[in-house]
Motif scaffolding. Structure first.
Motif: not given
Lengths: 203, 203
Positions: B173-174, B165-166, B169-170, B186, B193, B190, A165-167, A161-163, A169-170
């Motif tokens: 996005a949230r 951004d990862q 940026g994430a 969260f 991960n 990040l 946002d890292q793809l 789920e967090v990944l 979401g970025a």
């Protein structure tokens, strides 16, 4: 009036005319949305251009933002399904490239940014965007990453789920924040960074 | 009028009264921003509350959005500098936790979201946000990650600009997208991960 419809009238009978009206409204709204942006999608303008009454629009759509979103969904929903080739890296690259192409397209990019911008002061629009666009996309992304983790292509300990946002979401961050270029190279770099970390210890 | 200032009058002479006026304007705007959100920061309201003329505001600020941003910067600029302990993991956790605490605080979170939302239809505000807030933060983040890469704590092949951004940026996005929780867990996830992928091959 001339009748161009080649289909038998009988088949058309079960189809309420309102479906046709709705289609015309959504197509009109999509054109306004693409040409002028979300702030120009007003009930007045769409009613006039589509040749329907404003009351019809009030009946079907909560707000001009909702109408714009419905028009957007109608046009772009087909881009939400992720590929599934069995190779998480190929799938990620394909899906992220397609997503970025969408977000960076000169007409759709500002349109999505405009909708998300308006959503910051319109919680109902925010929920509608989530239901029709960002949540289905997230679900597809989670599915893709889960499959990769199950196949052992991603570490078992990774938080999928967090990944997302890292793809994905970025990419939203690059769309909505004033600096940073959003292009295919960025999509590829996101995937490359993930691979770089995974292979770092093996090098 | 009573004079409470303990400093000698001579020292005050070189200081233009406009500095005090500006301070009062920014403090007033910050209060309105925090209490009512960016859409309530109008020249009318701030001029009335700060006891200055609207002309003064027009002279110093391009738009109410610019005024709101200046007030924001005045209050939050001190949170932009990254820590530098020598351990990239500790620094990342500290800095991301602080960032997320800022973005998820009940008053500042919606304020930043509101500013970024307005920026989607105001390119000049977007550039101002970049210059005063998001770009300095990005520069600090790049510095932090560069240092970690130089120390060999991050793979040499990693793209540091994209990694910003990862991580940061994430978080944006949230903040800006309708789904997904933005909290300390969260921020930690990040970093976890990133570490999970780096240590995956070594496990």
């Amino acid at each position: 009036m001339e009748r161009n419809d080649a289909e038998p009238a009988k088949r058309g009978r079960g189809r309420p005319p309102s479906v046709e009206v709705r289609r015309r409204i959504l197509e009109t709204a999509a054109v306004v949305l693409l040409e002028n942006g979300v702030s120009e999608v007003t009930f007045d303008k769409v009613a006039r251009r589509a040749g329907v009454s404003r009351m019809t629009l009030y009946k079907w759509f909560r707000s001009p933002g909702s109408l714009a979103l419905a028009a957007f969904e109608d046009t772009y929903a087909h881009t939400l399904r992720p590929p599934s080739s069995g190779d998480v890296w190929a799938d990620l690259r394909t899906h992220l490239r397609e997503f970025v192409a969408n977000l960076s397209e000169p007409r759709t990019g500002p349109m999505i940014a405009g909708l998300l911008g308006s959503a910051q002061s319109d919680p109902v629009l925010a929920e509608e965007i989530s239901a029709t666009f960002t949540r289905p996309r997230r679900e597809g992304a989670v599915e893709l990453l889960h499959a990769g983790r199950t196949r052992g292509q991603l570490p078992a300990s990774i938080d999928v789920e967090v990944l997302v946002d890292q793809l994905w979401g970025a990419c939203y961050a690059r769309l909505l924040l004033p600096e940073g270029v959003l292009d295919e190279a960025f999509a590829d770099a996101l995937v490359a960074n993930l691979r770089a970390t995974i292979h770092a210890s093996a090098d």
